[in-house]
Design a protein around this motif. Structure first.
Motif, short mmCIF file in Angstrom:
data_model
loop_
_atom_site.label_atom_id
_atom_site.label_comp_id
_atom_site.label_asym_id
_atom_site.label_seq_id
_atom_site.Cartn_x
_atom_site.Cartn_y
_atom_site.Cartn_z
N GLU A 9 -3.53 2.38 -12.47
CA GLU A 9 -3.05 1.18 -11.81
C GLU A 9 -2.74 1.45 -10.35
O GLU A 9 -2.19 2.47 -9.99
N GLY A 10 -3.15 0.54 -9.51
CA GLY A 10 -2.93 0.66 -8.08
C GLY A 10 -3.64 -0.48 -7.37
O GLY A 10 -4.12 -1.44 -8.00
N ALA A 11 -3.72 -0.40 -6.07
CA ALA A 11 -4.36 -1.45 -5.28
C ALA A 11 -5.85 -1.58 -5.62
O ALA A 11 -6.40 -2.67 -5.60
N ILE A 12 -6.49 -0.46 -5.90
CA ILE A 12 -7.90 -0.44 -6.26
C ILE A 12 -8.10 0.67 -7.28
O ILE A 12 -7.49 1.74 -7.17
N THR A 13 -8.92 0.42 -8.28
CA THR A 13 -9.15 1.45 -9.29
C THR A 13 -10.14 2.48 -8.74
O THR A 13 -10.92 2.18 -7.83
N PRO A 14 -10.11 3.68 -9.28
CA PRO A 14 -11.06 4.70 -8.83
C PRO A 14 -12.51 4.23 -8.92
O PRO A 14 -13.29 4.46 -8.00
N VAL A 15 -12.87 3.56 -10.01
CA VAL A 15 -14.27 3.15 -10.15
C VAL A 15 -14.66 2.13 -9.08
O VAL A 15 -15.77 2.17 -8.55
N VAL A 30 -13.70 13.77 -8.23
CA VAL A 30 -12.58 14.20 -7.38
C VAL A 30 -11.62 13.02 -7.20
O VAL A 30 -10.41 13.16 -7.39
N VAL A 31 -12.16 11.86 -6.86
CA VAL A 31 -11.33 10.67 -6.67
C VAL A 31 -10.58 10.34 -7.96
O VAL A 31 -9.37 10.08 -7.94
N LYS A 32 -11.29 10.36 -9.08
CA LYS A 32 -10.69 10.02 -10.37
C LYS A 32 -9.51 10.94 -10.69
O LYS A 32 -8.42 10.46 -11.01
N TYR A 33 -9.73 12.24 -10.61
CA TYR A 33 -8.67 13.17 -11.01
C TYR A 33 -7.50 13.20 -10.04
O TYR A 33 -6.35 13.30 -10.45
N VAL A 34 -7.76 13.08 -8.76
CA VAL A 34 -6.66 13.06 -7.78
C VAL A 34 -5.85 11.78 -7.94
O VAL A 34 -4.62 11.79 -7.83
N THR A 35 -6.53 10.67 -8.24
CA THR A 35 -5.83 9.40 -8.39
C THR A 35 -4.88 9.39 -9.58
O THR A 35 -3.81 8.81 -9.52
N ARG A 36 -5.26 10.04 -10.66
CA ARG A 36 -4.47 9.93 -11.89
C ARG A 36 -3.52 11.09 -12.16
O ARG A 36 -2.72 11.02 -13.09
#
Length: 64
Positions: A9-15, A30-36
């Protein structure tokens, strides 16, 4: 439409970010794992992101 998992959850999802920026598989992970990492698996997700960064160096820049 699927409900976004709480760890994304956030302003924009990784996908959404990955698709909007035309990222490849390694970059997207990289984006997915850093985001979560703060909401799901902590240091394990950071290590996974580092693994994909190493893959970018290996396959994108011929560095080990």
């Amino acid at each position: 439409m699927m409900k976004t998992p709480v760890h994304y959850e956030g302003a924009i999802t990784p996908v959404e970010y990955i698709v909007a920026n035309n990222l490849n598989f390694f970059e997207g992970n990289v984006v997915k794992y850093v985001t979560r990492h703060k909401r799901k698996n902590g240091a394990e997700d950071i290590r996974k992101a580092m693994h994909y960064l190493q893959m970018i160096l290996k396959y994108g820049y011929n560095e080990e």
